[in-house]
Design an enzyme around this catalytic site. Structure first.
Site, PDB file in Angstrom:
ATOM      1  N   CYS A  18       0.847  -1.180   0.000  1.00 46.90           N
ATOM      2  CA  CYS A  18       0.000   0.000   0.000  1.00 46.90           C
ATOM      3  C   CYS A  18       0.891   1.240   0.000  1.00 46.90           C
ATOM      4  O   CYS A  18       2.118   1.148   0.108  1.00 46.90           O
ATOM      5  CB  CYS A  18      -0.902   0.004   1.233  1.00 46.90           C
ATOM      6  SG  CYS A  18       0.028   0.094   2.788  1.00 46.90           S
ATOM      7  N   HIS A  47       5.831  -5.320   8.694  1.00 47.73           N
ATOM      8  CA  HIS A  47       5.878  -6.712   9.130  1.00 47.73           C
ATOM      9  C   HIS A  47       6.059  -7.665   7.948  1.00 47.73           C
ATOM     10  O   HIS A  47       5.124  -8.315   7.496  1.00 47.73           O
ATOM     11  CB  HIS A  47       4.619  -7.066   9.925  1.00 47.73           C
ATOM     12  CG  HIS A  47       4.644  -6.530  11.322  1.00 47.73           C
ATOM     13  ND1 HIS A  47       3.495  -6.230  12.028  1.00 47.73           N
ATOM     14  CD2 HIS A  47       5.669  -6.244  12.150  1.00 47.73           C
ATOM     15  CE1 HIS A  47       3.821  -5.787  13.226  1.00 47.73           C
ATOM     16  NE2 HIS A  47       5.137  -5.779  13.325  1.00 47.73           N
ATOM     17  N   HIS A 130      -0.295  -5.036  19.482  1.00 46.07           N
ATOM     18  CA  HIS A 130       0.125  -4.699  18.118  1.00 46.07           C
ATOM     19  C   HIS A 130       0.808  -3.335  18.150  1.00 46.07           C
ATOM     20  O   HIS A 130       0.342  -2.415  18.842  1.00 46.07           O
ATOM     21  CB  HIS A 130      -1.078  -4.678  17.179  1.00 46.07           C
ATOM     22  CG  HIS A 130      -0.695  -4.531  15.738  1.00 46.07           C
ATOM     23  ND1 HIS A 130      -0.406  -3.308  15.163  1.00 46.07           N
ATOM     24  CD2 HIS A 130      -0.526  -5.451  14.759  1.00 46.07           C
ATOM     25  CE1 HIS A 130      -0.087  -3.480  13.896  1.00 46.07           C
ATOM     26  NE2 HIS A 130      -0.155  -4.773  13.626  1.00 46.07           N
ATOM     27  N   GLU A 132       0.816  -0.797  16.261  1.00 46.17           N
ATOM     28  CA  GLU A 132      -0.047   0.351  15.963  1.00 46.17           C
ATOM     29  C   GLU A 132      -0.893   0.726  17.172  1.00 46.17           C
ATOM     30  O   GLU A 132      -1.084   1.913  17.477  1.00 46.17           O
ATOM     31  CB  GLU A 132      -0.942   0.060  14.762  1.00 46.17           C
ATOM     32  CG  GLU A 132      -1.794   1.253  14.362  1.00 46.17           C
ATOM     33  CD  GLU A 132      -2.746   0.970  13.220  1.00 46.17           C
ATOM     34  OE1 GLU A 132      -3.826   1.600  13.182  1.00 46.17           O
ATOM     35  OE2 GLU A 132      -2.418   0.128  12.352  1.00 46.17           O
ATOM     36  N   THR A 170      -6.026   0.521  11.999  1.00 47.42           N
ATOM     37  CA  THR A 170      -6.299   0.699  10.568  1.00 47.42           C
ATOM     38  C   THR A 170      -6.357  -0.605   9.792  1.00 47.42           C
ATOM     39  O   THR A 170      -6.780  -0.608   8.628  1.00 47.42           O
ATOM     40  CB  THR A 170      -5.231   1.595   9.919  1.00 47.42           C
ATOM     41  OG1 THR A 170      -3.948   0.948  10.013  1.00 47.42           O
ATOM     42  CG2 THR A 170      -5.172   2.960  10.575  1.00 47.42           C
ATOM     43  N   CYS A 200      -8.116   1.565   6.953  1.00 48.45           N
ATOM     44  CA  CYS A 200      -7.577   2.280   5.800  1.00 48.45           C
ATOM     45  C   CYS A 200      -8.089   1.705   4.477  1.00 48.45           C
ATOM     46  O   CYS A 200      -8.580   0.574   4.408  1.00 48.45           O
ATOM     47  CB  CYS A 200      -6.054   2.278   5.836  1.00 48.45           C
ATOM     48  SG  CYS A 200      -5.285   0.755   5.285  1.00 48.45           S
ATOM     49  N   SER A 228       1.705  -9.684  10.708  1.00 47.11           N
ATOM     50  CA  SER A 228       0.981  -8.670   9.950  1.00 47.11           C
ATOM     51  C   SER A 228      -0.515  -8.792  10.188  1.00 47.11           C
ATOM     52  O   SER A 228      -1.156  -9.753   9.743  1.00 47.11           O
ATOM     53  CB  SER A 228       1.290  -8.814   8.456  1.00 47.11           C
ATOM     54  OG  SER A 228       0.398  -8.061   7.680  1.00 47.11           O
ATOM     55  N   SER A 229      -1.091  -7.799  10.866  1.00 46.91           N
ATOM     56  CA  SER A 229      -2.527  -7.835  11.161  1.00 46.91           C
ATOM     57  C   SER A 229      -3.356  -7.893   9.892  1.00 46.91           C
ATOM     58  O   SER A 229      -4.274  -8.710   9.773  1.00 46.91           O
ATOM     59  CB  SER A 229      -2.916  -6.600  11.982  1.00 46.91           C
ATOM     60  OG  SER A 229      -4.312  -6.534  12.162  1.00 46.91           O
TER      61      SER A 229
END
Length: 314
Positions: A18, A47, A130, A132, A170, A200, A228-229
């Protein structure tokens, strides 16, 4: 020699990098160009081990905390965002630092600040631990944000009296988050939503594309990291969309070909921190075993671009 069995690969679009990930990687690369190696990075920039190892070969050194960074070398903060205490410590030490926080994560930070100044208590929907979530909760004093991870917690959480607002990580599942929000709003009808959805565009688009391929696939492979979520959510979305034989792989070497024996249609996608080369290697590995027909399933077009920090201008 026996003829290869036919296999249609449904390639999800959008997939992979992204704009926020592109920007973060470029920040590290430009910092190395400008300052020379090594450039330090606090935590994984994104990640994905392939990305991290690629940057290490170019001169990046990844560390857990700032005390591992020499005071005379630049340090980059990861795309996930950091608590306010991190740049404050870097400034105290008079370090050169670059913030690669995704602008869409920074938006969540700004809204949290706004709600706090307006006297609202904030509910953050996200996954404990996490980076974030740690970064977002670290924008405000302890106790200003309550973390809610699932519908069960939304059903039972006791929030302070007074004005409320919610924000989200996000990279969550769009559908799961909607269920959590519905429960929170049922219990606290005056809770203020974000001005614009915090999940996002890239997360939303990749989940929609995976839904489209999962509905037609016998199996789905998602390229990405277990850290990686957004990648983990893509696997969950594929399963909920009807393809139970969906799994996360770091690269083509992790494919369990016996689990794919007899399938006719394979869906392939990649999380927002997974480079396209991992997708192409997976397709080539399939071509070595099957007579592959490629079909790209595009549900959205992306043209988002984020500028680099001005301090990297040459």
């Amino acid at each position: 020699m026996a003829a290869q069995a036919p296999l249609t690969i449904l390639l999800a679009g959008p997939r992979g990098f992204c704009a926020g990930v592109d920007r973060a990687i470029l920040i590290v690369e430009r910092a190395i160009e400008k300052h020379g190696a090594p450039v330090y990075v606090r935590h994984e920039i994104v990640h994905n081990r392939f990305v991290v190892e690629s940057l290490e070969r170019k001169g990046a050194i990844f560390v857990a905390e700032l005390d591992q960074v020499p005071a005379d070398r630049p340090v980059v903060f990861s795309a996930h965002g950091v608590p306010k205490s991190v740049p404050a410590e870097a400034e105290r030490r008079e370090m050169i630092y670059l913030d690669a926080t995704c602008p869409l994560v920074s938006k969540v930070h700004s809204e949290a600040e706004h709600h706090r100044k307006a006297g609202r208590h904030i509910v953050l929907i996200g996954h404990a631990g996490h980076p974030e979530v740690v970064g977002t909760m670290g924008q405000l004093p302890a106790g200003a944000i309550t973390l809610v991870e699932d519908v069960e917690q939304a059903r039972n959480v006791v929030l302070p009296a007074g004005p409320l607002a919610y924000a989200t990580q996000t990279t969550l599942s769009v559908d799961d988050t909607a269920d959590i929000v519905a429960e929170l709003v049922r219990r606290y009808p005056d809770m203020l939503p974000p001005k614009k959805d915090d999940i996002c565009y890239a997360t939303t688009n990749r989940q929609a594309a995976v839904k489209a391929i999962a509905a037609r696939a016998d199996a789905v492979l998602v390229l990405g990291s277990t850290k990686s979520s957004n990648s983990m959510r893509l696997v969950e979305v594929a399963k909920k969309a009807g393809c139970e034989n969906s799994r996360l792989i770091a690269n083509f070497r992790e494919i369990d070909w016996t689990a794919l024996a007899g399938i006719r249609t394979l869906g392939v996608s990649a999380g927002a921190s997974a480079p396209e080369i991992l997708v192409q290697e997976t397709i080539e590995a399939a071509r070595a075993r099957f007579d592959v027909t490629l079909e790209e399933v595009v549900t959205a077009r992306e043209d988002v671009h984020f500028n680099l920090p001005r301090s990297l201008d040459v």
